[in-house]
Design a protein around this motif. Structure first.
Motif, PDB file in Angstrom:
ATOM      1  N   ASP A 157       0.815  -1.211   0.000  1.00 48.30           N
ATOM      2  CA  ASP A 157       0.000   0.000   0.000  1.00 48.30           C
ATOM      3  C   ASP A 157       0.855   1.270   0.000  1.00 48.30           C
ATOM      4  O   ASP A 157       0.398   2.344  -0.408  1.00 48.30           O
ATOM      5  N   ASP A 158       2.098   1.139   0.468  1.00 48.95           N
ATOM      6  CA  ASP A 158       2.981   2.302   0.550  1.00 48.95           C
ATOM      7  C   ASP A 158       3.738   2.542  -0.752  1.00 48.95           C
ATOM      8  O   ASP A 158       4.561   3.453  -0.832  1.00 48.95           O
ATOM      9  N   ASP A 159       3.474   1.713  -1.761  1.00 46.96           N
ATOM     10  CA  ASP A 159       4.110   1.847  -3.076  1.00 46.96           C
ATOM     11  C   ASP A 159       5.631   1.916  -2.954  1.00 46.96           C
ATOM     12  O   ASP A 159       6.245   2.945  -3.238  1.00 46.96           O
ATOM     13  N   PRO A 160       6.264   0.829  -2.501  1.00 54.29           N
ATOM     14  CA  PRO A 160       7.714   0.862  -2.288  1.00 54.29           C
ATOM     15  C   PRO A 160       8.467   1.087  -3.598  1.00 54.29           C
ATOM     16  O   PRO A 160       8.049   0.629  -4.659  1.00 54.29           O
ATOM     17  N   GLU A 161       9.559   1.779  -3.483  1.00 50.41           N
ATOM     18  CA  GLU A 161      10.352   2.086  -4.652  1.00 50.41           C
ATOM     19  C   GLU A 161      11.479   1.075  -4.820  1.00 50.41           C
ATOM     20  O   GLU A 161      12.009   0.551  -3.846  1.00 50.41           O
ATOM     21  N   ARG A 162      11.835   0.846  -6.055  1.00 53.92           N
ATOM     22  CA  ARG A 162      13.004   0.007  -6.317  1.00 53.92           C
ATOM     23  C   ARG A 162      14.248   0.844  -6.085  1.00 53.92           C
ATOM     24  O   ARG A 162      14.251   2.063  -6.265  1.00 53.92           O
ATOM     25  N   VAL A 163      15.326   0.137  -5.705  1.00 55.35           N
ATOM     26  CA  VAL A 163      16.585   0.818  -5.407  1.00 55.35           C
ATOM     27  C   VAL A 163      17.633   0.341  -6.403  1.00 55.35           C
ATOM     28  O   VAL A 163      17.847  -0.861  -6.580  1.00 55.35           O
ATOM     29  N   GLU A 164      18.288   1.283  -7.065  1.00 58.94           N
ATOM     30  CA  GLU A 164      19.358   0.915  -7.983  1.00 58.94           C
ATOM     31  C   GLU A 164      20.590   0.518  -7.174  1.00 58.94           C
ATOM     32  O   GLU A 164      21.107   1.292  -6.378  1.00 58.94           O
ATOM     33  N   VAL A 165      21.046  -0.723  -7.390  1.00 60.55           N
ATOM     34  CA  VAL A 165      22.177  -1.253  -6.638  1.00 60.55           C
ATOM     35  C   VAL A 165      23.477  -1.069  -7.395  1.00 60.55           C
ATOM     36  O   VAL A 165      24.503  -0.722  -6.816  1.00 60.55           O
ATOM     37  N   ALA A 166      23.457  -1.339  -8.714  1.00 57.85           N
ATOM     38  CA  ALA A 166      24.703  -1.275  -9.488  1.00 57.85           C
ATOM     39  C   ALA A 166      24.395  -1.018 -10.951  1.00 57.85           C
ATOM     40  O   ALA A 166      23.289  -1.287 -11.437  1.00 57.85           O
ATOM     41  N   ASP A 167      25.394  -0.502 -11.638  1.00 57.16           N
ATOM     42  CA  ASP A 167      25.312  -0.290 -13.083  1.00 57.16           C
ATOM     43  C   ASP A 167      26.394  -1.133 -13.759  1.00 57.16           C
ATOM     44  O   ASP A 167      27.228  -1.738 -13.095  1.00 57.16           O
ATOM     45  N   PHE A 168      26.339  -1.175 -15.075  1.00 56.35           N
ATOM     46  CA  PHE A 168      27.305  -1.911 -15.883  1.00 56.35           C
ATOM     47  C   PHE A 168      27.229  -3.430 -15.650  1.00 56.35           C
ATOM     48  O   PHE A 168      28.240  -4.130 -15.747  1.00 56.35           O
ATOM     49  N   ILE A 169      26.032  -3.931 -15.322  1.00 57.32           N
ATOM     50  CA  ILE A 169      25.850  -5.369 -15.101  1.00 57.32           C
ATOM     51  C   ILE A 169      25.522  -6.036 -16.436  1.00 57.32           C
ATOM     52  O   ILE A 169      24.486  -5.758 -17.045  1.00 57.32           O
ATOM     53  N   ASP A 170      26.412  -6.892 -16.873  1.00 54.24           N
ATOM     54  CA  ASP A 170      26.229  -7.597 -18.134  1.00 54.24           C
ATOM     55  C   ASP A 170      25.504  -8.920 -17.941  1.00 54.24           C
ATOM     56  O   ASP A 170      24.724  -9.340 -18.797  1.00 54.24           O
ATOM     57  N   THR A 171      25.749  -9.596 -16.807  1.00 52.62           N
ATOM     58  CA  THR A 171      25.152 -10.903 -16.532  1.00 52.62           C
ATOM     59  C   THR A 171      24.702 -10.969 -15.086  1.00 52.62           C
ATOM     60  O   THR A 171      25.449 -10.589 -14.178  1.00 52.62           O
ATOM     61  N   PHE A 172      23.479 -11.440 -14.877  1.00 55.22           N
ATOM     62  CA  PHE A 172      22.962 -11.710 -13.538  1.00 55.22           C
ATOM     63  C   PHE A 172      22.157 -13.019 -13.631  1.00 55.22           C
ATOM     64  O   PHE A 172      20.983 -13.021 -13.945  1.00 55.22           O
TER      65      PHE A 172
ATOM     66  N   LYS B  10      25.837 -15.866 -10.627  1.00 58.56           N
ATOM     67  CA  LYS B  10      26.900 -15.480 -11.554  1.00 58.56           C
ATOM     68  C   LYS B  10      26.675 -14.029 -11.945  1.00 58.56           C
ATOM     69  O   LYS B  10      25.672 -13.684 -12.569  1.00 58.56           O
ATOM     70  N   VAL B  11      27.601 -13.188 -11.547  1.00 58.30           N
ATOM     71  CA  VAL B  11      27.507 -11.748 -11.802  1.00 58.30           C
ATOM     72  C   VAL B  11      28.699 -11.333 -12.654  1.00 58.30           C
ATOM     73  O   VAL B  11      29.854 -11.584 -12.293  1.00 58.30           O
ATOM     74  N   VAL B  12      28.413 -10.711 -13.796  1.00 59.85           N
ATOM     75  CA  VAL B  12      29.461 -10.193 -14.668  1.00 59.85           C
ATOM     76  C   VAL B  12      29.244  -8.693 -14.822  1.00 59.85           C
ATOM     77  O   VAL B  12      28.167  -8.256 -15.234  1.00 59.85           O
ATOM     78  N   ALA B  13      30.261  -7.921 -14.454  1.00 56.39           N
ATOM     79  CA  ALA B  13      30.225  -6.470 -14.633  1.00 56.39           C
ATOM     80  C   ALA B  13      31.221  -6.097 -15.729  1.00 56.39           C
ATOM     81  O   ALA B  13      32.356  -6.583 -15.735  1.00 56.39           O
ATOM     82  N   LYS B  14      30.776  -5.261 -16.672  1.00 59.26           N
ATOM     83  CA  LYS B  14      31.655  -4.817 -17.756  1.00 59.26           C
ATOM     84  C   LYS B  14      31.641  -3.290 -17.815  1.00 59.26           C
ATOM     85  O   LYS B  14      30.586  -2.672 -17.829  1.00 59.26           O
ATOM     86  N   ARG B  15      32.845  -2.752 -17.896  1.00 56.98           N
ATOM     87  CA  ARG B  15      32.975  -1.289 -17.929  1.00 56.98           C
ATOM     88  C   ARG B  15      34.062  -0.929 -18.931  1.00 56.98           C
ATOM     89  O   ARG B  15      35.226  -1.322 -18.765  1.00 56.98           O
ATOM     90  N   HIS B  16      33.674  -0.197 -19.973  1.00 50.19           N
ATOM     91  CA  HIS B  16      34.609   0.236 -21.013  1.00 50.19           C
ATOM     92  C   HIS B  16      35.396  -0.932 -21.611  1.00 50.19           C
ATOM     93  O   HIS B  16      36.607  -0.853 -21.805  1.00 50.19           O
ATOM     94  N   GLY B  17      34.656  -2.026 -21.857  1.00 49.37           N
ATOM     95  CA  GLY B  17      35.276  -3.167 -22.511  1.00 49.37           C
ATOM     96  C   GLY B  17      35.996  -4.125 -21.593  1.00 49.37           C
ATOM     97  O   GLY B  17      36.399  -5.209 -22.013  1.00 49.37           O
ATOM     98  N   GLU B  18      36.191  -3.737 -20.329  1.00 53.82           N
ATOM     99  CA  GLU B  18      36.840  -4.632 -19.366  1.00 53.82           C
ATOM    100  C   GLU B  18      35.771  -5.275 -18.490  1.00 53.82           C
ATOM    101  O   GLU B  18      34.838  -4.606 -18.044  1.00 53.82           O
ATOM    102  N   GLY B  19      35.919  -6.594 -18.240  1.00 55.91           N
ATOM    103  CA  GLY B  19      34.902  -7.304 -17.481  1.00 55.91           C
ATOM    104  C   GLY B  19      35.470  -8.059 -16.296  1.00 55.91           C
ATOM    105  O   GLY B  19      36.660  -8.383 -16.238  1.00 55.91           O
TER     106      GLY B  19
END
Length: 401
Positions: free
Chosen positions: A118-133, A376-385
């Motif tokens: 009822d309180d309309d909870p908001e999603r929270v951004e945890v991380a960016d540049f996530i290629d695989t989850f 399995k978490v893969v983070a990629k940033r500017h071509g590096e993973g």
């Protein structure tokens, strides 16, 4: 590269802390009594039960992103129940989000960081540049089929049919130091009584025979009326490495001399023998004792695994008496069984195992037996993973765990 590794590592660490309590369901009330909250299960609807506390949604057959939803009980500092929370992890584009809400009708005091719907909870951004989850469940050792559940398929003794409760005890005697004893009924049944045990007690001198080796041994067989020796009648199984097994049976309290069984002096055990009557290397017997009062629970349960395969293994009960009275008693056994433990295995080799697959609804029955998730978490940033694989045990997931 360093930033990518930091992102993936931080996500894995937070997930471990956030998801490890999946399935937590028992809590104390204000009076100190424990109770269980059914809202922690995904679905308790009759005929469509899902007694797990997680759900995995695949974005698509070839995508690298999943959505993971888990449920758990939230406690206060005194261990008392506060609410049932549902936490969801998902991606949109390259961003990873976390969403938490309190399951409706489970609490009137939702936490500020996990509000009610009822309180309309908001999603929270945890991380960016996530290629695989990706979320890979630990495949149970026994999985259901269209016709049978994993529980039914896990039974080995006295039959592979879980509905069969009748069994038979076949005595071993006339070899080594084993003597005959009475088995009633001799053909077996759902309850089988043993009496007339051999004794190693010197009644003339009123002391145990310390060097005495008189003993009794019976083997578990099917109650099918066939004739033969213990070698031909015992139900043979093959024990495989990397599998956890469970021996279980009941020995109800009997108001006879068996209640005078003396642990540490008298001997009763259950284990396995090969067709030569010898133990398997590395597989010892399990000792047990008879109930001495009506308040003692009758169940006896032992879990074990083997390092190497044990083929043609026969389950045997062995007895030796050194006290003056117990050998003249009667011991009754019920519900003797050997089964594979469905929920003990952490097998992540099948990355395509998907218990929420709508095309294989029989797998839904297995979800309650899953005790671990591989993230399995893969983070990629500017071509590096950077790739992180994190195993998260979820031991409370399931109906009663």
């Amino acid at each position: 590269m360093i930033r990518s590794n930091a992102i993936a590592s931080d996500v894995a660490f937070y997930l471990l802390d956030d998801i490890g309590q999946t399935g937590a369901k028992s809590a104390k009330d204000a009076a100190g009594s424990f109770f269980k909250k059914d809202a922690v299960y995904m679905d308790v609807t009759a005929g469509d039960e899902d007694y797990s506390s997680f759900r995995i949604a695949r974005s698509c057959g070839t995508c690298n992103t999943d959505t993971l939803t888990v449920r758990r009980v939230r406690y206060d500092d005194d261990g008392q129940f506060k609410a049932v929370e549902e936490v969801k992890w998902f991606t949109e584009g390259k961003k990873l989000y976390r969403f938490c809400h309190t399951v409706p009708n489970t609490s009137s005091t939702a936490s500020s960081d996990c509000p009610s719907d009822d309180d309309d909870p908001e999603r929270v951004e945890v991380a960016d540049f996530i290629d695989t989850f990706k979320v890979i469940p630990a495949k149970p050792r026994v999985v259901s089929t269209v016709d049978k559940s994993s529980e039914e398929l896990s039974y080995l003794l006295p039959s592979t049919d879980a509905s069969v409760k009748a069994f038979r005890f076949v005595p071993r005697y006339g070899e080594e130091y084993f003597e005959m004893l009475a088995v009633d009924p001799a053909a077996g049944g759902e309850a089988v009584a043993l009496s007339g045990f051999a004794t190693n007690y010197d009644y003339d001198n009123h002391e145990p025979v310390s060097a005495g080796q008189r003993a009794n041994q019976v083997f578990v067989a099917e109650s099918d009326g066939s004739t033969g020796t213990w070698k031909t009648l015992c139900k043979k199984v093959t024990l495989e490495p990397q599998v956890e097994y469970e021996i279980s049976f009941k020995v109800p309290y009997d108001n006879n001399e068996s209640r005078m069984f003396c642990p540490g002096r008298d001997y009763a055990s259950v284990g396995f023998r090969n067709l030569d009557g010898a133990k398997f290397a590395g597989l010892d017997d399990f000792n047990f004792f008879m109930p001495a009062s009506t308040t003692e629970p009758p169940e006896r349960t032992f879990r074990f695994s083997v390092k190497t395969q044990a083929a043609d293994a026969c389950m045997a009960f062995t007895f030796a008496s050194y006290s003056p009275i117990a050998a003249s008693g009667t011991v009754t056994f019920r519900e003797v069984a050997l089964k594979k433990v469905e929920s003990s295995n952490f097998d992540f080799s099948d990355e395509n195992y998907y218990p929420d697959d709508p095309n294989h609804t029989e797998f839904k029955k297995d979800k309650k037996n899953i005790k671990g998730l591989l993230l399995k978490v893969v983070a990629k940033r500017h071509g590096e993973g950077s790739t992180i694989r994190q195993v998260i045990p979820i031991p409370s997931n399931g109906l009663t765990d």
